[in-house]
Design a protein around this motif. Structure first.
Motif, mmCIF file in Angstrom:
data_model
loop_
_atom_site.group_PDB
_atom_site.id
_atom_site.type_symbol
_atom_site.label_atom_id
_atom_site.label_comp_id
_atom_site.label_asym_id
_atom_site.label_seq_id
_atom_site.Cartn_x
_atom_site.Cartn_y
_atom_site.Cartn_z
ATOM 1 N N HIS A 102 128.110 108.347 -69.243
ATOM 2 C CA HIS A 102 129.455 107.958 -68.335
ATOM 3 C C HIS A 102 128.833 108.019 -66.848
ATOM 4 C CE1 HIS A 102 132.034 108.021 -72.042
ATOM 5 N NE2 HIS A 102 132.887 107.415 -71.126
ATOM 6 N N LEU A 103 128.265 108.970 -66.508
ATOM 7 C CA LEU A 103 127.885 109.235 -65.176
ATOM 8 C C LEU A 103 126.870 107.992 -64.847
ATOM 9 C CD1 LEU A 103 127.550 110.809 -62.691
ATOM 10 C CD2 LEU A 103 125.627 112.162 -63.605
ATOM 11 N N LEU A 104 125.905 107.492 -65.762
ATOM 12 C CA LEU A 104 125.104 106.500 -65.405
ATOM 13 C C LEU A 104 125.600 105.239 -65.146
ATOM 14 C CD1 LEU A 104 121.987 105.403 -65.347
ATOM 15 C CD2 LEU A 104 121.869 105.303 -67.912
ATOM 16 N N ILE A 105 126.756 104.840 -65.983
ATOM 17 C CA ILE A 105 127.510 103.870 -66.238
ATOM 18 C C ILE A 105 128.166 103.701 -64.890
ATOM 19 C CG2 ILE A 105 129.332 102.380 -67.162
ATOM 20 C CD1 ILE A 105 126.713 102.124 -68.606
ATOM 21 N N LEU A 106 128.743 104.714 -64.539
ATOM 22 C CA LEU A 106 129.484 104.820 -63.315
ATOM 23 C C LEU A 106 128.700 104.575 -62.053
ATOM 24 C CD1 LEU A 106 132.579 105.800 -62.415
ATOM 25 C CD2 LEU A 106 131.557 108.325 -62.132
ATOM 26 N N ILE A 107 127.280 105.436 -61.997
ATOM 27 C CA ILE A 107 126.600 104.946 -60.958
ATOM 28 C C ILE A 107 126.473 103.449 -60.705
ATOM 29 C CG2 ILE A 107 124.271 105.422 -59.664
ATOM 30 C CD1 ILE A 107 124.544 108.220 -61.130
ATOM 31 N N GLY A 108 126.021 102.804 -61.982
ATOM 32 C CA GLY A 108 125.589 101.414 -61.904
ATOM 33 C C GLY A 108 126.885 100.412 -61.529
ATOM 34 N N LEU A 120 145.182 103.595 -65.951
ATOM 35 C CA LEU A 120 143.885 103.715 -65.291
ATOM 36 C C LEU A 120 142.783 102.593 -65.832
ATOM 37 C CD1 LEU A 120 143.236 107.744 -65.790
ATOM 38 C CD2 LEU A 120 143.891 106.528 -64.002
ATOM 39 N N ILE A 121 143.023 102.167 -66.931
ATOM 40 C CA ILE A 121 141.984 101.137 -67.712
ATOM 41 C C ILE A 121 142.341 99.770 -66.823
ATOM 42 C CG2 ILE A 121 141.459 99.756 -69.569
ATOM 43 C CD1 ILE A 121 141.623 102.237 -70.939
ATOM 44 N N GLU A 122 143.730 99.214 -66.867
ATOM 45 C CA GLU A 122 143.904 98.121 -66.196
ATOM 46 C C GLU A 122 143.460 97.651 -64.982
ATOM 47 O OE1 GLU A 122 145.482 95.588 -68.060
ATOM 48 O OE2 GLU A 122 145.945 96.970 -69.639
ATOM 49 N N PRO A 123 143.169 98.318 -63.992
ATOM 50 C CA PRO A 123 142.673 97.845 -62.653
ATOM 51 C C PRO A 123 141.376 97.596 -62.765
ATOM 52 C CG PRO A 123 144.135 99.554 -62.150
ATOM 53 C CD PRO A 123 144.048 99.769 -63.703
ATOM 54 N N VAL A 124 140.789 98.686 -63.419
ATOM 55 C CA VAL A 124 138.980 98.349 -63.833
ATOM 56 C C VAL A 124 138.904 97.233 -64.568
ATOM 57 C CG1 VAL A 124 137.325 99.636 -64.738
ATOM 58 C CG2 VAL A 124 138.975 101.024 -63.550
ATOM 59 N N ALA A 125 139.661 96.945 -65.637
ATOM 60 C CA ALA A 125 139.318 95.968 -66.490
ATOM 61 C C ALA A 125 139.377 94.794 -66.005
ATOM 62 C CB ALA A 125 140.700 95.970 -67.716
ATOM 63 N N LEU A 126 140.492 94.667 -64.992
ATOM 64 C CA LEU A 126 140.803 93.341 -63.995
ATOM 65 C C LEU A 126 139.313 93.046 -63.187
ATOM 66 C CD1 LEU A 126 144.282 93.345 -63.299
ATOM 67 C CD2 LEU A 126 143.308 91.867 -64.930
ATOM 68 N N ARG A 127 139.004 94.061 -62.359
ATOM 69 C CA ARG A 127 137.921 94.409 -61.487
ATOM 70 C C ARG A 127 136.560 93.630 -62.383
ATOM 71 N NH1 ARG A 127 138.424 99.105 -59.617
ATOM 72 N NH2 ARG A 127 140.174 98.513 -58.400
ATOM 73 N N LEU A 173 136.314 105.301 -61.064
ATOM 74 C CA LEU A 173 136.289 103.729 -60.577
ATOM 75 C C LEU A 173 137.702 103.361 -59.743
ATOM 76 C CD1 LEU A 173 134.813 102.153 -63.986
ATOM 77 C CD2 LEU A 173 133.913 102.523 -61.629
ATOM 78 N N ASN A 174 138.833 103.791 -60.231
ATOM 79 C CA ASN A 174 140.041 103.430 -59.631
ATOM 80 C C ASN A 174 140.150 103.998 -58.004
ATOM 81 O OD1 ASN A 174 142.329 102.089 -61.171
ATOM 82 N ND2 ASN A 174 141.525 103.303 -62.516
#
Length: 225
Positions: free
Chosen positions: A31-37, A158-165, A221-222
């Motif tokens: 999760h940390l790696l994907i977050l940084i990416g 929490l997911i929706e704004p990230v999913a759209l982005r 991410l938000n």
């Protein structure tokens, strides 16, 4: 003979602890790696292509770390996968369940307009939420499921704004309809009832770790983006 049996039990306990600990570490680091990416513009396109593999890794770790993989456990995973995928197929082709939306390219290969990874995503969400709710020590399945469904609606917020982005999916009217959250609540409540009705072990620290990791992941991410 007794000494050997005790030694074997200790070995098995060590293996079980190691399985969970290794899974928890990989879940956190992934999760940390994907977050940084995703938060590094130059790396974002590459890491978006890794999302399907990331979801498969999370599912694999949950299965790997789960003890006593009996028939009910396997049935629960299969039914959740199929139900999650099929409700998305109906939803995206009719607009009557969650609202009018289309999937983007991030979740990968599609059938009937729906990425196969949506089934995997639903398994991850239902399993990790069910395991987390089980730690509350509430015996009533309906109350457990209500709490879990409410938690998943908050997760979806929490997911929706990230999913759209990041092009997971896109709403036709550019805003998330209220019916989406109602449908999420009803569907996840039903799936959690099914989860708790199946007779398999409901304890797995890796499932709890994944639930917490997802919450932190989407919160960051938000907040950051």
């Amino acid at each position: 003979m007794i000494t050997k049996t005790v030694a074997q039990r200790k070995t098995l306990q060590t293996e079980k602890v190691n399985k969970k600990d290794v899974s928890i570490i990989i879940i956190g680091l992934s999760h940390l790696l994907i977050l940084i990416g995703l938060l590094t513009p130059s790396l974002t396109p590459l890491f978006l292509r890794l999302i399907p593999l990331f979801l498969l890794l999370m599912l694999s770790l949950l299965i790997y770390s789960h003890r006593d993989k009996n028939k009910d456990f396997k049935l629960c995973l299969l039914v959740t996968f199929l139900a999650g995928f099929l409700i998305e197929v109906i939803a995206v082709n009719t607009g009557f369940i969650f609202g009018s939306f289309q999937f983007g390219d991030t979740l990968g290969f599609r059938l009937a307009g729906v990425p196969v990874m949506t089934g995997v995503l639903w398994v991850i969400l239902i399993y990790s939420t069910g395991i987390t709710t089980a730690y509350l020590k509430i015996q009533n399945h309906a109350i457990r499921s209500l709490i879990g469904a409410f938690a998943l609606v908050l997760m979806d917020i929490l997911i929706e704004p990230v999913a759209l982005r990041y092009d997971y999916w896109n709403w036709t009217d550019l805003s998330v309809p209220f019916q989406n959250y109602v449908a999420w609540f009803v569907f996840t409540f039903c799936m959690l009832l099914f989860f708790f009705a199946r007779k398999f072990r409901k304890q797995n620290r890796a499932g709890l770790a994944l639930f917490i990791s997802q919450v932190i992941f989407f919160m960051v991410l938000n907040w950051w983006s």
